[in-house]
Design an enzyme around this catalytic site. Structure first.
Site, PDB file in Angstrom:
ATOM      1  N   LEU A 128      16.559  -9.245  26.358  1.00  0.00           N
ATOM      2  CA  LEU A 128      15.076  -9.268  26.426  1.00  0.00           C
ATOM      3  C   LEU A 128      14.697  -9.904  25.172  1.00  0.00           C
ATOM      4  CD1 LEU A 128      12.163  -7.802  27.014  1.00  0.00           C
ATOM      5  CD2 LEU A 128      12.940  -5.885  25.391  1.00  0.00           C
ATOM      6  N   ILE A 181      -9.761  -9.558  23.345  1.00  0.00           N
ATOM      7  CA  ILE A 181      -8.469  -9.727  23.084  1.00  0.00           C
ATOM      8  C   ILE A 181      -8.019  -9.522  21.377  1.00  0.00           C
ATOM      9  CG2 ILE A 181      -7.289 -12.105  23.175  1.00  0.00           C
ATOM     10  CD1 ILE A 181      -8.125 -10.707  25.796  1.00  0.00           C
ATOM     11  N   SER A 182      -9.108  -9.776  20.686  1.00  0.00           N
ATOM     12  CA  SER A 182      -9.074  -9.105  19.030  1.00  0.00           C
ATOM     13  C   SER A 182      -8.084 -10.589  18.703  1.00  0.00           C
ATOM     14  CB  SER A 182      -8.600  -8.023  18.902  1.00  0.00           C
ATOM     15  OG  SER A 182      -9.603  -7.053  19.203  1.00  0.00           O
ATOM     16  N   TRP A 231      -5.973  -6.625   7.565  1.00  0.00           N
ATOM     17  CA  TRP A 231      -6.020  -6.737   5.911  1.00  0.00           C
ATOM     18  C   TRP A 231      -7.245  -5.986   5.566  1.00  0.00           C
ATOM     19  CZ3 TRP A 231      -1.443  -7.196   3.530  1.00  0.00           C
ATOM     20  CH2 TRP A 231      -0.411  -8.027   4.167  1.00  0.00           C
ATOM     21  N   TRP A 250      -6.284   8.489  18.109  1.00  0.00           N
ATOM     22  CA  TRP A 250      -5.402   9.550  18.661  1.00  0.00           C
ATOM     23  C   TRP A 250      -5.201  10.507  17.401  1.00  0.00           C
ATOM     24  CZ3 TRP A 250      -0.672  11.169  17.010  1.00  0.00           C
ATOM     25  CH2 TRP A 250       0.097  12.008  18.086  1.00  0.00           C
ATOM     26  N   SER A 287      -2.719  -7.340  13.052  1.00  0.00           N
ATOM     27  CA  SER A 287      -3.470  -8.851  12.738  1.00  0.00           C
ATOM     28  C   SER A 287      -3.666  -9.235  11.516  1.00  0.00           C
ATOM     29  CB  SER A 287      -4.979  -8.710  13.726  1.00  0.00           C
ATOM     30  OG  SER A 287      -5.762  -8.028  13.085  1.00  0.00           O
ATOM     31  N   ARG A 310      -4.182  -3.962  27.248  1.00  0.00           N
ATOM     32  CA  ARG A 310      -4.567  -3.467  26.134  1.00  0.00           C
ATOM     33  C   ARG A 310      -4.827  -1.967  26.267  1.00  0.00           C
ATOM     34  NH1 ARG A 310      -8.477  -5.694  21.715  1.00  0.00           N
ATOM     35  NH2 ARG A 310      -8.585  -3.823  20.349  1.00  0.00           N
ATOM     36  N   ASN A 349      -4.335   4.117  18.018  1.00  0.00           N
ATOM     37  CA  ASN A 349      -3.459   4.756  17.052  1.00  0.00           C
ATOM     38  C   ASN A 349      -4.357   5.820  16.038  1.00  0.00           C
ATOM     39  OD1 ASN A 349      -1.441   3.783  18.000  1.00  0.00           O
ATOM     40  ND2 ASN A 349      -0.520   2.491  16.064  1.00  0.00           N
ATOM     41  N   HIS A 387      -0.368   6.351  13.405  1.00  0.00           N
ATOM     42  CA  HIS A 387       0.564   4.899  13.526  1.00  0.00           C
ATOM     43  C   HIS A 387       2.045   5.373  13.592  1.00  0.00           C
ATOM     44  CE1 HIS A 387      -2.801   2.469  12.631  1.00  0.00           C
ATOM     45  NE2 HIS A 387      -3.114   2.835  11.347  1.00  0.00           N
ATOM     46  N   ASP A 430      -3.418  -0.701  20.845  1.00  0.00           N
ATOM     47  CA  ASP A 430      -4.669   0.139  20.216  1.00  0.00           C
ATOM     48  C   ASP A 430      -4.740   1.243  20.381  1.00  0.00           C
ATOM     49  OD1 ASP A 430      -6.668  -0.517  18.643  1.00  0.00           O
ATOM     50  OD2 ASP A 430      -8.226  -0.959  20.085  1.00  0.00           O
ATOM     51  N   ARG A 480      -5.343   9.216   9.835  1.00  0.00           N
ATOM     52  CA  ARG A 480      -4.791   7.906  10.847  1.00  0.00           C
ATOM     53  C   ARG A 480      -3.289   7.490  10.974  1.00  0.00           C
ATOM     54  NH1 ARG A 480      -8.853   4.249  12.659  1.00  0.00           N
ATOM     55  NH2 ARG A 480      -7.452   2.799  12.310  1.00  0.00           N
TER      56      ARG A 480
HETATM   57  C1  IPE Z   1      -5.981  -5.200  17.380  1.00  0.00           C
HETATM   58  O1  IPE Z   1      -6.334  -3.850  17.205  1.00  0.00           O
HETATM   59  C2  IPE Z   1      -4.840  -5.337  16.487  1.00  0.00           C
HETATM   60  C3  IPE Z   1      -3.546  -4.766  16.768  1.00  0.00           C
HETATM   61  C4  IPE Z   1      -3.585  -3.868  18.057  1.00  0.00           C
HETATM   62  C5  IPE Z   1      -2.758  -5.134  15.860  1.00  0.00           C
HETATM   63  P1  IPE Z   1      -7.663  -3.697  16.117  1.00  0.00           P
HETATM   64  O2  IPE Z   1      -8.052  -2.431  16.359  1.00  0.00           O
HETATM   65  O3  IPE Z   1      -7.528  -4.494  14.878  1.00  0.00           O
HETATM   66  O4  IPE Z   1      -9.084  -4.662  17.050  1.00  0.00           O
HETATM   67  P2  IPE Z   1     -10.419  -4.457  16.814  1.00  0.00           P
HETATM   68  O5  IPE Z   1     -10.755  -4.376  15.480  1.00  0.00           O
HETATM   69  O6  IPE Z   1     -11.042  -3.348  17.634  1.00  0.00           O
HETATM   70  O7  IPE Z   1     -10.959  -5.705  17.554  1.00  0.00           O
HETATM   71  C1  IPE Z   2      -3.850  -0.001  16.581  1.00  0.00           C
HETATM   72  O1  IPE Z   2      -4.456   1.189  16.384  1.00  0.00           O
HETATM   73  C2  IPE Z   2      -2.864  -0.124  15.376  1.00  0.00           C
HETATM   74  C3  IPE Z   2      -3.202  -1.358  14.492  1.00  0.00           C
HETATM   75  C4  IPE Z   2      -4.175  -2.106  14.715  1.00  0.00           C
HETATM   76  C5  IPE Z   2      -2.424  -1.554  13.419  1.00  0.00           C
HETATM   77  P1  IPE Z   2      -5.875   1.137  15.494  1.00  0.00           P
HETATM   78  O2  IPE Z   2      -5.422   1.482  13.999  1.00  0.00           O
HETATM   79  O3  IPE Z   2      -6.707   0.119  15.610  1.00  0.00           O
HETATM   80  O4  IPE Z   2      -6.549   2.516  16.079  1.00  0.00           O
HETATM   81  P2  IPE Z   2      -7.894   2.857  16.457  1.00  0.00           P
HETATM   82  O5  IPE Z   2      -8.344   1.519  17.252  1.00  0.00           O
HETATM   83  O6  IPE Z   2      -8.776   2.791  15.208  1.00  0.00           O
HETATM   84  O7  IPE Z   2      -8.084   4.084  17.306  1.00  0.00           O
HETATM   85 MG    MG Z   3      -8.265  -0.475  17.027  1.00  0.00          MG
END
Ligand code: IPE
Ligand code: IPE
Ligand code: MG
Length: 253
Positions: free
Chosen positions: A140, A204-205, A78, A34, A74, A197, A31, A46, A29, A42
């Site tokens: 692995l 845990i999302s 979507w 960052w 996740s 995480r 990206n 990624h 989490d 954004r």
């Molecule tokens: C969890 O991150 C899903 C992934 C890392 C793929 P999210 O950014 O989607 O989670 P929430 O919304 O903060 O719970």
């Molecule tokens: C995790 O980073 C990647 C995915 C959920 C696909 P985010 O896109 O959730 O990044 P933040 O949490 O918004 O910084």
């Molecule tokens: Mg996130």
């Protein structure tokens, strides 16, 4: 007081100290933040996140971790703006296309866990090809969770068991944890030892809900694109300091 749980006294040694975690799962989490912190879109986060994924995979290989499960997308993702979702899936597809040969060369078995049925045919074909190419590799196991949802995973397992009951292949009162585990997307590679995480959130999302029952949790504020070998190493060192008791007490307590 008695309880009819079978206890394996000989396994007590297991709880004294474990070295490397066998199965590491990572919620990658941060990206978006960052990129935003750098004044960029954004999607740049990624892209940088993909480099971090590669670094984590080869570090896990070097450290002889047997299973690495990465949360890439996740089912709830979507809900993000359409353009971000499209870009994420494009990035996933091109990274897989480019990297699958390297994974194979390094004896890595790739599995995509999650509901892939709603991806387009090109993505589904590439996933099937990649899984087929690497299926006999054993340095692995790399599980990439794409369109993953922990509750969905448990529900799918229950549905498969219900079908076996319906076909009279299984009696309801004979259903075991192993039946449920073997029908989860992670199959035999279910129990997570260390869950990391990044990104500073303490949740845990909807990641591997069944599989983390006795996982050690490690949360860090580091944003995923900055999670390097040194950060991974610190997480492993933290794991090494944990006493995993599984409800018991240590011999000298
Ligand atoms: C969890 O991150 C899903 C992934 C890392 C793929 P999210 O950014 O989607 O989670 P929430 O919304 O903060 O719970
Ligand atoms: C995790 O980073 C990647 C995915 C959920 C696909 P985010 O896109 O959730 O990044 P933040 O949490 O918004 O910084
Ligand atoms: Mg996130």
């Amino acid at each position: 007081m008695s309880c009819d749980i079978e206890i394996d006294i000989n396994s007590e040694i297991d709880i004294i100290k474990e070295n490397n975690p066998y199965h590491v799962a990572i919620i990658m989490d941060g990206n978006g933040r960052w990129a935003t912190n750098k004044g960029k879109l954004r999607i740049h986060g990624h892209k940088a996140g993909i480099e971090s994924v590669k670094r984590a995979i080869y570090f896990a290989l070097k450290r002889k971790i047997k299973i690495l499960t990465l949360y890439a997308f996740s089912r709830d993702n979507w809900k993000r703006p359409e353009q971000e979702v499209i870009s994420l899936l494009d990035l996933f597809m091109s990274a897989l296309e480019i990297e699958v040969k390297n994974l194979h060369k390094h004896d890595i078995k790739l599995r995509v866990i999650g509901d892939i049925s709603c991806f387009n045919d090109n993505i589904q074909d590439l996933i099937k090809y990649s899984e087929m190419l690497t299926k006999n590799n054993d340095q692995l196991i790399l599980n990439i969770a794409a369109n993953y949802d922990g509750r969905w995973d448990i529900l799918e397992s229950v549905k498969k068991i219900a079908q076996q009951v319906h076909k009279r292949l299984l009696c309801p009162n004979q259903i075991t944890e192993d039946d449920l585990i073997s029908n989860l997307s992670t199959q035999e590679s279910s129990s997570v030892d260390l869950l990391i995480r990044t990104g500073g959130e303490y949740r845990i999302s909807n990641f591997l809900l069944w599989q983390i029952a006795y996982a050690e949790f490690y949360f860090t504020n580091i944003l995923w694109p900055d999670f390097d070998e040194n950060a991974f190493d610190i997480a492993l060192k933290s794991f090494n300091l944990r006493d995993r008791r599984y409800g018991r007490i240590l011999p000298n307590e």
